[in-house]
Scaffold this active site. Structure first.
Site, short mmCIF file in Angstrom:
data_model
loop_
_atom_site.label_atom_id
_atom_site.label_comp_id
_atom_site.label_asym_id
_atom_site.label_seq_id
_atom_site.Cartn_x
_atom_site.Cartn_y
_atom_site.Cartn_z
N HIS A 174 0.82 -1.21 0.00
CA HIS A 174 0.00 0.00 0.00
C HIS A 174 0.86 1.27 0.00
O HIS A 174 0.33 2.38 -0.19
CB HIS A 174 -0.91 0.00 1.24
CG HIS A 174 -2.22 0.70 1.02
ND1 HIS A 174 -2.43 1.58 -0.02
CD2 HIS A 174 -3.39 0.67 1.72
CE1 HIS A 174 -3.67 2.06 0.04
NE2 HIS A 174 -4.27 1.51 1.09
N ASP A 191 -2.27 2.41 -4.56
CA ASP A 191 -3.47 2.88 -3.88
C ASP A 191 -4.59 1.85 -3.99
O ASP A 191 -4.57 1.00 -4.89
CB ASP A 191 -3.94 4.21 -4.48
CG ASP A 191 -2.93 5.33 -4.24
OD1 ASP A 191 -2.23 5.27 -3.20
OD2 ASP A 191 -2.84 6.24 -5.08
#
Length: 402
Positions: free
Chosen positions: A373, A377
């Site tokens: 992450h 996204d």
């Protein structure tokens, strides 16, 4: 003339290796290019062949020893193998004699230096040890087994018990050292969890269209290309299309930089007798379906036979793991660093789904994308999986790159 046998040049980033299995013992004849020993690195097993014809004079690194690049592990007496057959009649004759002191001396002469030292250090009688080597030769394993058996007999209530002699109701344990590969897998997976902000997103896919194509063309495909048409090529090609649209999924982090790869090297996680391995398909965007299937088949066979090389395993910008072959319905795969994402496939299961306002039964599969992450996204990960779903549910998109 003696010749040194050394640990071969190790692959880049591999500092040391473990002596896995000796196929020859001291005194054995060897031929040029004959495999002497298997050396296990954290990724592959390397075979170390003899460079000359001769006889093993000395073994300097026993099984389980840690060795480095170009370490001397054995000494071979070149050409000495020619004289060994001449000694065979004497050994055969002595085997028929009564077990006198002279005979015991002959037996000790047949012991390798390492075995002779082990016998002396433990104050053992070599004549009482049953040899399992060639021509009844006593090996180190035979001495160790003899010692273990003696300890077990002396301490019937001790913790060391042979599993095969355990009585019903007994609670036994076995302690086995990790192989270098298993230890490396454990370390890298833990590093991935500690260093990446991993998150998993899911979707499901209707594979009816793919199944229909395979059913219609599998015989023609195999006849023309010499390989079967499997599911993996569809998933790999769909993943390539998705990677082109979302470059961050094909990228990696290097310090404070994001490295975007303009090529597509896809690792295919596979099970082998030694553990999980991930051979890499290079430039998959330039392969057709047959090329993908052939490469996966070749790697699968090499993994089973333990013949994968370091070149087969290094690199990779993205990984596909198919837990469905073992029956997994859903999982959260762990990213293979320094990559940033991994696609998890699962078993195909017929489930009721709604189509055009009606409930129908379709072959469905859950897909999982675990990603870092820090650079990917949530929106990108969801759209990435949706792209794969669209390509698989309408395979014409793969041909038209839609």
């Amino acid at each position: 003339m003696t010749v040194e046998i050394k640990v071969p040049i190790l692959p880049e980033s591999v500092a040391e290796a473990t002596v896995a299995t000796w196929h020859k013992q001291v005194g054995d004849s060897v031929s040029i290019d004959e495999n002497l020993v298997d050396i296990e690195t954290e990724k592959v097993v390397l075979e170390v062949p003899s460079t000359v014809n001769g006889t093993i004079k000395e073994i300097r690194a026993e099984e389980g020893a840690t060795v480095g690049e170009q370490d001397i592990i054995a000494i071979i007496e070149e050409g000495a193998s020619a004289s060994k057959p001449a000694a065979a009649p004497q050994i055969e004759a002595s085997a028929t004699q009564a077990p006198t002191e002279e005979h015991a001396s002959d037996d000790s002469d047949k012991l390798s230096p390492a075995v002779r030292k082990m016998v002396a250090d433990n104050n053992l009688d070599a004549a009482s040890i049953k040899g399992t080597g060639k021509n009844g030769r006593i090996l180190k394993e035979d001495v160790q087994n003899h010692i273990n058996a003696s300890k077990t007999a002396a301490k019937s209530d001790g913790p060391a018990k042979e599993v095969k002699t355990a009585q019903a109701g007994e609670r036994t344990e076995r302690r086995v050292p990790m192989t270098r590969l298993r230890s490396t897998i454990a370390r890298r997976l833990k590093e991935a969890q500690d260093t990446q902000a991993m998150l998993t997103t899911f979707n499901d896919v209707n594979l009816q269209a793919v199944i229909d194509i395979r059913k219609q063309y599998k015989e023609l495909f195999e006849k023309k290309h010499g390989t079967r048409l499997g599911f993996m090529s569809f998933f790999v090609k769909a993943a390539i299309e998705a990677l082109k649209r979302f470059p961050a999924v094909n990228a990696s982090i290097d310090g404070n930089d994001i490295v975007y790869h303009d090529y597509y090297d896809v690792g295919i996680a596979a099970s082998s007798p030694r553990g999980l391995v991930v051979p890499v398909l290079r430039d998959v965007d330039q392969m057709n379906f047959a090329g993908v299937e052939k490469s996966i088949g070749e790697y699968g066979q090499k993994a089973k036979e333990g013949k994968l090389t370091m070149e087969d395993l290094v690199g990779g910008t993205f990984t596909v793991s198919n837990g469905g072959v073992f029956g997994s319905m859903l999982s959260t795969p762990i990213v293979n660093p320094p990559q940033s994402a991994i696609l998890g496939m699962h078993r195909i299961e017929e489930r009721p789904v709604a189509e055009n306002g009606e409930v129908v039964i379709r072959p469905m599969m859950y897909l999982a994308l675990t990603y870092d992450h820090r650079i990917i996204d949530g929106k990108e990960s969801v759209l990435f999986l949706r792209t794969i779903k669209e390509c698989l549910e309408d395979p014409a998109r793969l041909l038209l790159e839609l």
